[in-house]
Write an enzyme that holds these catalytic residues in place. Sequence first.
Site, mmCIF file in Angstrom:
data_model
loop_
_atom_site.group_PDB
_atom_site.id
_atom_site.type_symbol
_atom_site.label_atom_id
_atom_site.label_comp_id
_atom_site.label_asym_id
_atom_site.label_seq_id
_atom_site.Cartn_x
_atom_site.Cartn_y
_atom_site.Cartn_z
ATOM 1 C CG PHE A 74 -6.139 46.041 -35.716
ATOM 2 C CD1 PHE A 74 -5.403 44.677 -35.775
ATOM 3 C CD2 PHE A 74 -7.347 46.111 -35.770
ATOM 4 C CE1 PHE A 74 -6.062 43.623 -37.021
ATOM 5 C CE2 PHE A 74 -8.342 45.218 -36.749
ATOM 6 C CZ PHE A 74 -7.341 43.595 -37.128
ATOM 7 C CE LYS B 140 -4.684 56.356 -30.672
ATOM 8 N NZ LYS B 140 -4.594 54.971 -30.670
ATOM 9 C CD GLU C 177 -6.368 50.930 -28.820
ATOM 10 O OE1 GLU C 177 -5.501 51.728 -29.637
ATOM 11 O OE2 GLU C 177 -7.252 50.495 -27.937
ATOM 12 C CB SER D 72 -14.598 50.426 -36.719
ATOM 13 O OG SER D 72 -14.257 51.007 -35.538
ATOM 14 C CB CYS E 156 -10.841 49.024 -45.797
ATOM 15 S SG CYS E 156 -9.259 49.505 -46.435
ATOM 16 C CD GLU F 50 -14.964 45.861 -41.990
ATOM 17 O OE1 GLU F 50 -15.018 46.498 -40.742
ATOM 18 O OE2 GLU F 50 -13.967 46.728 -42.910
#
Length: 496
Positions: free
Chosen positions: A158, A182, A185, A235, A291, A396
Site C-alpha cells: 500500500f 495485483k 487493495e 510485509s 521500508c 517494524e
Amino acid sequence: MAVLEEPIKGVPTIKNYVNEEWVDSKGEELDVINPVKNETIAKVRMSTKDELDAAVQAAKEAFPDWRRTPAVTRARYLYRLKELMEENFEELSRIQTQEHGKTIDESRGETRRGIENIEVACGIPTMMMGDSSEDIAAGIDEYMIRVPLGVFGIIGPFNFPFMIPLWSAPYAVATGNTVVIKPSEQCPISQSKIAELVEEAGFPPGVWNVVNGAKEVVNGMLDHPDIVGITFVGSTPTARDVIYPRCGANGKRVIAQAGASNFLVIMPDCNVPGTVAALMTSFFGNAGQRCLAGQNAIVVGEDDRFYDDFMEAVTAAAKKIIIGNGLDESVQMGPVKDAQKKERILGCIEKGVQEGATIRLDGRAPTVKDGYPTDCFLGPTIFENVAPEMKIVTEEIFGPTMGIIRTKDLDGAIKICNENPYHNADAIFTSNGKDARKFQYEVNCGSIGINIGIVAPMAFYPFSGAAGSFYGILHTQGKEAVRFFTESKVCIHRWL
Ligand code: NAD
C-alpha cells in the site's frame, strides 16, 4: 495555502483491466479510504478465481506474439507510456496523495521514481544482449541469449501504490513477458490510472493486465500453473510465510522484498544542521511508512553535551513539522493510511514505554492544520533510552517514530545494525572519511547512506536490502530485474 483539487470525484468502483477491456468484478466490495478525512473515495472488488484465471489466460495468449515483437518495438510502447505519464504527471501524483495520504511533494517524487524505471527499461535492446565466444573448439562458436519466460505476477504494497509495481512491470514487458499486476487493495487507484495510460499507449491486448483483490487473489497467483514467476513487495510475515515458501513449493521464480527496521548512526563530528534535516525526512517522511525509513538513530560517543544539544535540535525540528492534508502544499506530513494502522502504531508506542523507553516528544495527539479529523493522524514521536533488544527496534513500526539509542563507539553502532536482520538501509552521518568507509564496509545491508538519510537507489541500481527482509536472489529495478525476467539460453554452433 490553498488545497489542490482532488482528481478522484464521486465514489467510483475500480475495475480490472484484462485483455484491453475494463471488467467489473463480481467479488466482495471494499472501501478505499482517503485518510485525511477518513472517508471512502472509491470501491474496489476482490476478484474471483475465474476473474484471475481469465487475466492469466489473456496474458498467456498474448505472450507468443509479444515475445516475437522485436525488443526495440517493445521499448517504443514504453517510450509512449512514459510520455503519457509525463503529460499526466500532476494527476498521477494527486491520486497517490488522495488514496494514500502522503504529501503532494512525496507523491511527485514517487511519480518521478516510477517513471525513471520505465526510462531505464526503454534501454532493453542493450540490457538484454547476450554474450558470445569464437572458436571454443576449432570451427565452433558459443553464444548466450536472454529469452523471456511467460506470464509474471506482480504484487504490490500500500505504501508506494504507483511506483512499486513499476520496479518490475516495465522490465517484465520490455524483456518480452506479459504481466498480471495485483495492487494493494488499500490503494488500487494508481495502478488503474496507469492501466488507462497503457491502453492509450496502444500495448497489444493481454500484455499488461491488472486484477484487484487481496490475499485470495495472491494465493491464486502463487498456485497458478501458468504464472512462471512472482515479484512481491510487502510485509515480512507475508513474504516469509506465504510468498517465498509457496513459490518454492510451486517451482516459481520469486523476488520478495519485505519489511524493515533501519538505523541512522550519528557521529559527534557530523554536520548537525544537515543531519537534523536528513533525520526529519528519513523518520517522518511518508509518515514513516517506508521500508527505507529510519526507525532508530544511534548516537555515538559519551559526550553528554553533544547529545543534549543534538537532541534539542532534533526535537525542535520535529515539533515544527506541519501536519495536515497532503494536497495543501505547505503541509510536510500527511496522515497514516488508515485508523487501524494508527491503532497499531499507538500499540507499538505503548509497548516501547512498557519496555522502558522514555518519550521525549509525544505525537499521539497531534495538531492537524485546518482541523481535519485526527482519526488517521499522528505527529512525530521521539523515544529516548531505547535498547537494541526492545520491540521498537526488533520489529517494524511503520509510523512516524524515532528511537534514540546511545553507544560508546562506532563498533557498537555497527554491531547493533548487524544484529537486526531487517535493516534494509542504514546511514552514517560523519565528516570522517575513515569512519564512513568502515561503516560502508562492515554494515551488512543492501543500501547504505553516507550523510544521506533516505537511500533509495536510482532505477538503474538494484533495490536490495538485508538478509532477513529479502527473499530470492535477484532484486527489482535495472539490470538485475532484466536477469530475473529472462532465462539464459546457451547455443553451441559448429559451422558446416
Ligand atoms: P502486506 O504484506 O500486508 O501486503 C502486501 C501485498 O500482499 C498486498 O497486495 C496484499 O493484498 C497481499 N497480502 C497481504 N496479506 C497477505 C496474505 N496473508 N497472503 C497473501 N497475500 C497477502 O504489506 P503492506 O502493509 O501492503 O505493505 C507494507 C509493508 O511493505 C511494510 O512492511 C514495508 O516495509 C514493506 N515494503 C517493503 C519494501 C522493500 O523494498 N523491502 C518496499 C515497500 C514496502
